[in-house]
Motif scaffolding. Sequence first.
Motif, PDB file in Angstrom:
ATOM      1  N   THR A  34       4.293 -11.286 -55.122  1.00 36.81           N
ATOM      2  CA  THR A  34       3.895 -12.521 -54.448  1.00 36.81           C
ATOM      3  C   THR A  34       3.411 -13.498 -55.510  1.00 36.81           C
ATOM      4  OG1 THR A  34       1.549 -11.991 -54.126  1.00 36.81           O
ATOM      5  CG2 THR A  34       3.101 -11.115 -52.493  1.00 36.81           C
ATOM      6  N   ALA A  35       2.946 -14.657 -55.067  1.00 29.39           N
ATOM      7  CA  ALA A  35       2.439 -15.653 -56.014  1.00 29.39           C
ATOM      8  C   ALA A  35       1.176 -15.187 -56.713  1.00 29.39           C
ATOM      9  CB  ALA A  35       2.187 -16.973 -55.290  1.00 29.39           C
ATOM     10  N   THR A  36       0.488 -14.187 -56.153  1.00 34.18           N
ATOM     11  CA  THR A  36      -0.775 -13.739 -56.744  1.00 34.18           C
ATOM     12  C   THR A  36      -0.812 -12.256 -57.095  1.00 34.18           C
ATOM     13  OG1 THR A  36      -1.699 -13.372 -54.533  1.00 34.18           O
ATOM     14  CG2 THR A  36      -2.105 -15.530 -55.555  1.00 34.18           C
ATOM     15  N   SER A  37       0.259 -11.519 -56.828  1.00 32.06           N
ATOM     16  CA  SER A  37       0.189 -10.082 -57.087  1.00 32.06           C
ATOM     17  C   SER A  37       1.548  -9.491 -57.418  1.00 32.06           C
ATOM     18  CB  SER A  37      -0.402  -9.345 -55.879  1.00 32.06           C
ATOM     19  OG  SER A  37       0.483  -9.408 -54.774  1.00 32.06           O
ATOM     20  N   PHE A  38       1.492  -8.339 -58.071  1.00 30.15           N
ATOM     21  CA  PHE A  38       2.675  -7.548 -58.406  1.00 30.15           C
ATOM     22  C   PHE A  38       2.245  -6.094 -58.256  1.00 30.15           C
ATOM     23  CE2 PHE A  38       5.368  -5.042 -61.066  1.00 30.15           C
ATOM     24  CZ  PHE A  38       6.558  -5.713 -61.285  1.00 30.15           C
ATOM     25  N   ILE A  39       2.927  -5.341 -57.394  1.00 33.97           N
ATOM     26  CA  ILE A  39       2.554  -3.948 -57.146  1.00 33.97           C
ATOM     27  C   ILE A  39       3.807  -3.091 -57.173  1.00 33.97           C
ATOM     28  CG2 ILE A  39       1.553  -2.310 -55.504  1.00 33.97           C
ATOM     29  CD1 ILE A  39      -0.130  -4.578 -54.386  1.00 33.97           C
ATOM     30  N   ASN A  40       3.724  -1.983 -57.895  1.00 32.56           N
ATOM     31  CA  ASN A  40       4.840  -1.042 -57.925  1.00 32.56           C
ATOM     32  C   ASN A  40       4.310   0.350 -58.212  1.00 32.56           C
ATOM     33  OD1 ASN A  40       7.446  -0.191 -57.703  1.00 32.56           O
ATOM     34  ND2 ASN A  40       8.234  -1.273 -59.495  1.00 32.56           N
ATOM     35  N   ASP A  41       4.991   1.360 -57.696  1.00 32.36           N
ATOM     36  CA  ASP A  41       4.627   2.735 -58.000  1.00 32.36           C
ATOM     37  C   ASP A  41       5.895   3.540 -58.231  1.00 32.36           C
ATOM     38  OD1 ASP A  41       5.380   4.159 -55.315  1.00 32.36           O
ATOM     39  OD2 ASP A  41       4.168   2.448 -54.712  1.00 32.36           O
ATOM     40  N   TYR A  42       5.747   4.614 -58.990  1.00 28.47           N
ATOM     41  CA  TYR A  42       6.887   5.432 -59.397  1.00 28.47           C
ATOM     42  C   TYR A  42       6.590   6.901 -59.168  1.00 28.47           C
ATOM     43  CZ  TYR A  42       8.699   1.308 -61.811  1.00 28.47           C
ATOM     44  OH  TYR A  42       9.164   0.048 -62.102  1.00 28.47           O
ATOM     45  N   GLN A  43       7.507   7.601 -58.505  1.00 26.09           N
ATOM     46  CA  GLN A  43       7.452   9.056 -58.404  1.00 26.09           C
ATOM     47  C   GLN A  43       8.297   9.689 -59.506  1.00 26.09           C
ATOM     48  OE1 GLN A  43       5.537  10.623 -56.356  1.00 26.09           O
ATOM     49  NE2 GLN A  43       4.973   9.054 -54.869  1.00 26.09           N
ATOM     50  N   TRP A  44       9.151   8.916 -60.098  1.00 19.91           N
ATOM     51  CA  TRP A  44       9.971   9.362 -61.221  1.00 19.91           C
ATOM     52  C   TRP A  44      10.345   8.116 -62.024  1.00 19.91           C
ATOM     53  CZ3 TRP A  44      11.563   9.125 -56.172  1.00 19.91           C
ATOM     54  CH2 TRP A  44      12.557   8.206 -55.876  1.00 19.91           C
ATOM     55  N   GLY A  45      10.802   8.311 -63.257  1.00 16.61           N
ATOM     56  CA  GLY A  45      11.172   7.174 -64.077  1.00 16.61           C
ATOM     57  C   GLY A  45       9.964   6.417 -64.590  1.00 16.61           C
ATOM     58  N   ASN A  46      10.230   5.273 -65.222  1.00 16.66           N
ATOM     59  CA  ASN A  46       9.168   4.475 -65.819  1.00 16.66           C
ATOM     60  C   ASN A  46       9.399   2.992 -65.574  1.00 16.66           C
ATOM     61  OD1 ASN A  46       7.403   6.408 -67.369  1.00 16.66           O
ATOM     62  ND2 ASN A  46       9.367   6.934 -68.281  1.00 16.66           N
ATOM     63  N   PHE A  47       8.332   2.242 -65.639  1.00 17.56           N
ATOM     64  CA  PHE A  47       8.371   0.792 -65.467  1.00 17.56           C
ATOM     65  C   PHE A  47       8.965   0.151 -66.719  1.00 17.56           C
ATOM     66  CE2 PHE A  47       5.639  -3.240 -65.446  1.00 17.56           C
ATOM     67  CZ  PHE A  47       6.539  -3.923 -64.637  1.00 17.56           C
ATOM     68  N   ARG A  48       9.871  -0.801 -66.539  1.00 17.92           N
ATOM     69  CA  ARG A  48      10.534  -1.426 -67.678  1.00 17.92           C
ATOM     70  C   ARG A  48       9.669  -2.499 -68.346  1.00 17.92           C
ATOM     71  NH1 ARG A  48      14.957  -1.725 -64.083  1.00 17.92           N
ATOM     72  NH2 ARG A  48      14.761  -4.004 -63.983  1.00 17.92           N
ATOM     73  N   GLY A  49       8.651  -2.983 -67.628  1.00 18.88           N
ATOM     74  CA  GLY A  49       7.833  -4.048 -68.180  1.00 18.88           C
ATOM     75  C   GLY A  49       6.766  -3.551 -69.138  1.00 18.88           C
TER      76      GLY A  49
END
Length: 377
Positions: A34-49
């Motif tokens: 959103t304009a004020t948030s970024f949320i992500n979770d992973y059960q496998w793999g990794n975040f690219r950022g």
Amino acid sequence: MSEYQYYEFLAIDRPLTRAEQEELRSLSTRARITATSFINDYQWGNFRGDPRRMVEQYYDAHLYVTNWGTHQVILRLPKGQLTQRAVEPYCFDECFEAWTTETHLILDLRSEDESGDWNEGAEDSLGAIAGVRAELLSGDHRALYLAWLSGIGAWALQDDDEEAYQDEVEPPVPVGLDRLTAPQRALADFLRVDADLLAVAAQASPPAPASRKRPGKKELAPLIAALPEKEKNDLLLRLALGDEPQLGTELVRRLRGELPVATVPGQRTAAELLDAAHALATERRQRAERIRVEARAKKLTALAADEEAIWHEVENHVARKQTARYDTAVALLVELRDACDHTGRSLEFRQRLAALRDRYRHLPGLLRRLDDRALQG
């Protein structure tokens, strides 16, 4: 359990533009942005950022949690209101790092505990913690000291180098460590600050001054009128540029002549703090054990005084010839045995127990339960 990672970012000072949100979308197709948030979770793999880079460019607060024990918070503060020089005494290895960009000061706070239990509620922490950012901007350094405490607490669990503990002197001690704000308490919990270590540290922390009521128009008008023309123009320009959300708080503090929350020079070494915390924990456990023993003795004395009623209750349960009743009867007898031992009536108890076993020798279910609890008579 599979590996789990949770990422959350907050934009506090200004919302992100549509173009910025699209840039971030390239890092994850499934993140909630959103304009004020970024949320992500992973059960496998990794975040690219790269979370550090994302905070430098877009966000004011970041939280990272894993089920292998990582707790991390990154905060971004406008340059000038809190200097890197003021922060550096609190930095500690990889547990607390600070650096600057052209416009901001970045604080990276981290706690690692691979042996700790997985806290499934840790993902909800950023909203509770984010308030420390405004407190830091107002001159309250308690969050910095908490991060340092977290670092030496983790250090003590991993390193046996006592000479290093002796060489590490605590940074300036902020006032009010004995009465943390709600965001500071949330940060302390998230960074796993040991409660006994915090209590010891707070002994050198003077009480925080009482918070003053927010000023009204009547108080502020003459203070603003008395400002020099050039200072007024500078403040209006900064306000118009809109890059300093905390400008109002800063201005009120300047008008009223309020100083940032004070600190006192640090004098204790990490070794002294850790030793004092260990002594406090030992004393607390011993006190709790004394209380437990005293409560148990009081209970046993009361049970012994009610011995006849308990024997009668045991007989009633056994007479029902039901397994659940046997369990209840045996539990009562265990407590009564301890009560009689406590009051010096062990022989009388064993004699009555032997008579009960003989009377109900045709009930193998009862006898087996009595044997399992060492009620031999």
